[in-house]
Design an enzyme around this catalytic site. Structure first.
Site, short mmCIF file in Angstrom:
data_model
loop_
_atom_site.label_atom_id
_atom_site.label_comp_id
_atom_site.label_asym_id
_atom_site.label_seq_id
_atom_site.Cartn_x
_atom_site.Cartn_y
_atom_site.Cartn_z
CG HIS A 1 -0.19 -0.07 2.54
ND1 HIS A 1 0.29 1.03 3.19
CD2 HIS A 1 0.16 -1.14 3.31
CE1 HIS A 1 0.89 0.68 4.31
NE2 HIS A 1 0.83 -0.65 4.41
CG ASP A 2 -0.41 4.23 1.32
OD1 ASP A 2 -1.29 4.95 0.80
OD2 ASP A 2 -0.61 3.53 2.33
N GLY B 1 5.08 -1.06 2.77
CA GLY B 1 4.26 0.11 2.51
C GLY B 1 5.05 1.40 2.42
#
Length: 262
Positions: free
Chosen positions: A124-125, A142
């Site tokens: 994520h991200d 992440g």
């Protein structure tokens, strides 16, 4: 004239998905709601694409990839978050790419012309640039940033919030816990140490001898001269007056929040 869109009878495509011209969806694939897929992209057998996800044109997801899944983060509470993928990426078997988190900006981004080989994971991200190669089983935690033309060798991993600068080369099995400046090779053992600059990669991309010499000098200043970081940065600032590449390297160092991989 573009080829017609083709969806295998065993595939499941949500009515809320938007497919461009010439998109092909293979056997037993799943495309969920709030998914946009650009012209000419191929979704291979047994792939799943969940949204909100936007995928550009002429990508090829070979098979069994899981794209746009929920972030694997305990802080995620179901907020609307996205994955954005550019054009002409090659995504091989069992690759996983997660959407962003609300606390992390809400978007995972992958640029264009990248190769993600089997079992690669992009968490994520993360932000991935263009023309990168992720070899088998390479993994991003992440909030990682990977700039353009980076090569990640097999089984390499990057700690959350780290950055890898443009044209860097990460050796097989290296685990990064700090930022890697542009042009740098990291290899040698499990935690990884700088091992010079990626000269061969730079030559292949058209860097001439003068540019490479300036980058080598900057590398020696940063890693070989034994200088404290503050003093090394002062010398790099002087070198940057005659080299845009050194200027970019110095900017990368000064904009970091995590320590350098040293």
């Amino acid at each position: 004239m573009s080829a017609p869109t083709a969806i295998h009878p065993s595939a499941v495509v949500d009515p809320g998905a938007m497919l461009g011209e010439g998109v092909r969806i293979g056997p037993f694939a799943y495309v969920g709601p709030e998914v946009e897929i650009g012209d000419g992209t191929v979704i291979g057998p047994h792939c799943s694409v969940t949204g909100p996800t936007r995928i550009g044109r002429d990508n090829h997801f070979v098979g069994h990839a899981a794209i746009g899944g929920d972030p694997q983060d305990k802080k995620y509470k179901g907020e609307r978050v996205e994955l954005v993928v550019g054009d002409r990426n090659q995504v091989r078997e069992f690759v996983t790419v997660n959407r962003g988190t609300g606390a992390g900006g809400g978007i995972t981004r992958i640029g264009s012309d990248n190769m993600l080989l089997a079992y690669t994971h992009v968490a994520h991200d993360c932000i991935v640039g263009n023309h990168c190669v992720f070899s088998n089983n390479s993994t991003l935690a992440g909030h990682v940033t990977i700039e353009d033309w980076v090569i990640m060798s097999g089984f390499a991993g990057v700690h959350q919030f780290c950055r890898v600068g443009a044209h860097a080369f990460i050796g097989m099995g290296v685990l990064l816990s700090g930022d890697v400046p542009p042009f740098t090779m990291v290899a040698g053992d499990a935690v990884g140490r700088p091992r010079g600059i990626n000269s061969e990669g730079l030559k292949r991309r058209g860097f001439d001898a003068d540019r490479i010499a300036a980058i080598k000098r900057a590398y020696r200043t940063l890693y070989v001269a034994g200088l404290p970081l503050a003093e090394a940065k002062q010398q790099l600032a002087e070198q940057a007056e005659a080299s845009a590449d050194v200027k970019a390297l110095l900017h990368f160092i000064e904009s970091g929040e995590r320590p350098l991989q040293r």
